[in-house]
Each structure stands twice: as C-alpha cells, then as structure tokens.
Design a protein around this motif. Structure first.
Motif, mmCIF file in Angstrom:
data_model
loop_
_atom_site.group_PDB
_atom_site.id
_atom_site.type_symbol
_atom_site.label_atom_id
_atom_site.label_comp_id
_atom_site.label_asym_id
_atom_site.label_seq_id
_atom_site.Cartn_x
_atom_site.Cartn_y
_atom_site.Cartn_z
ATOM 1 N N SER A 2 0.836 -1.198 0.000
ATOM 2 C CA SER A 2 0.000 0.000 0.000
ATOM 3 C C SER A 2 0.871 1.249 0.000
ATOM 4 N N LEU A 3 0.584 2.147 -0.923
ATOM 5 C CA LEU A 3 1.268 3.437 -0.939
ATOM 6 C C LEU A 3 0.655 4.358 0.106
ATOM 7 N N LEU A 4 -0.666 4.267 0.244
ATOM 8 C CA LEU A 4 -1.401 5.108 1.190
ATOM 9 C C LEU A 4 -2.257 4.240 2.094
ATOM 10 N N THR A 5 -2.207 4.525 3.395
ATOM 11 C CA THR A 5 -2.987 3.767 4.373
ATOM 12 C C THR A 5 -3.567 4.722 5.417
ATOM 13 N N THR A 6 -4.832 4.539 5.746
ATOM 14 C CA THR A 6 -5.392 5.223 6.917
ATOM 15 C C THR A 6 -5.933 4.169 7.882
ATOM 16 N N ARG A 7 -5.847 4.481 9.169
ATOM 17 C CA ARG A 7 -6.379 3.597 10.198
ATOM 18 C C ARG A 7 -7.157 4.422 11.212
ATOM 19 N N GLY A 8 -8.435 4.067 11.357
ATOM 20 C CA GLY A 8 -9.281 4.736 12.340
ATOM 21 C C GLY A 8 -9.416 6.232 12.118
ATOM 22 N N LEU A 9 -9.316 6.671 10.875
ATOM 23 C CA LEU A 9 -9.299 8.106 10.592
ATOM 24 C C LEU A 9 -10.680 8.716 10.810
ATOM 25 N N SER A 10 -10.721 9.743 11.637
ATOM 26 C CA SER A 10 -11.992 10.363 12.013
ATOM 27 C C SER A 10 -11.843 11.878 12.074
ATOM 28 N N LYS A 11 -12.960 12.570 11.802
ATOM 29 C CA LYS A 11 -12.990 14.019 11.924
ATOM 30 C C LYS A 11 -14.376 14.474 12.335
ATOM 31 N N SER A 59 -4.833 7.709 11.972
ATOM 32 C CA SER A 59 -3.509 7.925 11.381
ATOM 33 C C SER A 59 -3.551 7.829 9.860
ATOM 34 N N VAL A 60 -2.553 8.494 9.240
ATOM 35 C CA VAL A 60 -2.345 8.436 7.793
ATOM 36 C C VAL A 60 -0.894 8.043 7.556
ATOM 37 N N SER A 61 -0.672 7.034 6.708
ATOM 38 C CA SER A 61 0.688 6.618 6.355
ATOM 39 C C SER A 61 0.867 6.688 4.849
ATOM 40 N N PHE A 62 2.066 7.114 4.412
ATOM 41 C CA PHE A 62 2.398 7.199 2.998
ATOM 42 C C PHE A 62 3.720 6.494 2.767
ATOM 43 N N ASP A 63 3.679 5.476 1.949
ATOM 44 C CA ASP A 63 4.866 4.673 1.664
ATOM 45 C C ASP A 63 5.506 4.137 2.953
ATOM 46 N N GLY A 64 4.661 3.719 3.884
ATOM 47 C CA GLY A 64 5.135 3.112 5.114
ATOM 48 C C GLY A 64 5.514 4.068 6.220
#
Length: 235
Positions: A2-11, A59-64
C-alpha cells in the motif's frame, strides 16, 4: 504494497461526525475511485489524507511512513499532488506560468519549460499557453489544475471532481488520460460521473455518512445492494 494507508481516521466539526473510523488502503499503481452521496465526507477524508484538515483521531501513512502530523507542503514534497473541488489556479497569470509555479517545486532551469509543455500537452491545453488562466472556461480551468498536478510527477495524484464542468468530448479525453497516467502514477479519484468511475477505476470505495460502506471492483460496486440504496438510487 500500500502506498497510502489510513487507520481509524476520524474528523468531527463541533460535534458533527464528518468522517468516522475509516480504514483505507491504496496499493501502489492502482486507480481508486472514491464515491458517495453529497455530504458523505469524501472531501473531508481527502483533506485529511493530503494534510489540509487535521484529523480528530486516527492515522495516515504514505509509503510506510506515518505522516499524520505532517503539513500539506511536506506531503507534496513526498510525492502527493492534489487538485481541489473548487479550482485553485492563479487567475491573473497565464496558463504556462500557472504550471511553471507548480513545476518549480521539483525542478529548475530549462527542465521547467519542458515539463510545463509536456503537462499541458497531456491535458489538451498546449494551444492556450499564453492565455490568462482566469479567462479559461471552468472546464479548462479544471484541466489546467490537473496539469499543475501532473507537472510535479507525483507518486500519488488525488483528483477531486475533475470532470465537473467538462464537455462530453473533454470527459472522453480525460478517461484516456487517466488510463495513460495509471502506468506510472497511483490515482485517487473523487468523482460523481459514474461512467468515469466504471471505465477508469481498478477498484471503488464507497463512503456514506462518513463511514466506508463498501469496496470492490466497479462491477461489484454496481451490483452491491447497499450501494444501490445509499447512492445509486436503485434500491
């Protein structure tokens, strides 16, 4: 991977839960469409991904790498490019200079001019390089903004309602462009035009009331009863 990953992202905004606990994975090299009814939270989700809206949690992750607290301009430096739902061109500058401003984030000298012309040619605006951007039609302004994203040679190109305001012939050209770009760019496409979604996306994610309702191939999403009821209006 995955290049882009979000986990539990809330707003949440003053008690209104715009996005709730979204887990999202976008593999490198994929064209992913993000669809959903108006008010589903699509633009808020993308705003958190590109760093323009801080998440309430998750959280947001990009390229790990965790980029949750990284500002938007540093995410651009990592290889993200984002076009807005409302155009953000520099109306008083000509078409070429708009793209050159974006290009100079990554290059200088003669390379800028070459990259500008290549990007404008790809979106079909090479004959308008000296036209003032504010004089372009709305649809052409959208194409100019895509060129401003392309010239940065992004690893991830995020397009928010890119075909809004485009004529049918321009939409057909846009579909071709997306297929060409997918050879070397990961694309996240927020789009209401279902023919664009069905013909260009490898997979589709459906957001409804701020939560991820379904994910699958275009055919799977089109046949999904929950999606039909929530979005396609046929349930």
């Amino acid at each position: 991977m995955s290049l882009l990953t979000t986990r539990g992202l809330s707003k949440s905004f003053e008690g209104l839960q715009a996005v709730n606990d979204v887990d999202f994975d976008l593999p490198q090299g994929e064209v992913r469409a993000l669809i959903g009814p108006n008010g589903a939270g699509k633009t808020t989700l993308v705003g958190m991904i590109c760093g323009r809206i801080p998440p309430t949690s998750g959280s947001v992750s990009f390229d790990g790498c965790d980029i949750t607290t990284l500002p938007a301009h540093k995410r651009i430096g990592l290889g993200m490019a984002y076009t807005f739902q409302i155009t953000s061109i520099f109306a008083g500058l000509d078409v070429a200079e708009n793209v050159a401003l974006a290009a100079r984030r990554r290059m200088s000298g003669d390379a800028v001019e070459e990259a500008v012309m290549a990007a404008l040619t790809r979106v079909g605006l090479s004959d308008r390089i000296n036209q003032e951007a504010g004089d372009l039609s709305y649809g052409h302004q959208r194409l100019l903004e895509i060129a401003m994203g392309l010239v940065q040679a992004p690893r991830l190109l995020i397009l928010d309602e890119p075909t809004q305001g485009l004529a049918e012939a321009e939409i057909a050209a846009f579909k071709t462009l997306i297929r060409e770009l997918s050879d070397n760019t990961t694309i996240l496409l927020i789009e209401h035009n279902m023919s664009v979604v069905m013909e260009t996306a490898d997979r589709v994610s459906v957001l409804s009331f701020g939560e991820m309702l379904a994910e699958g191939t275009p055919a799977e999403i089109h046949a999904n009863a929950d999606v039909q009821a929530a979005y396609l209006g046929t349930g």
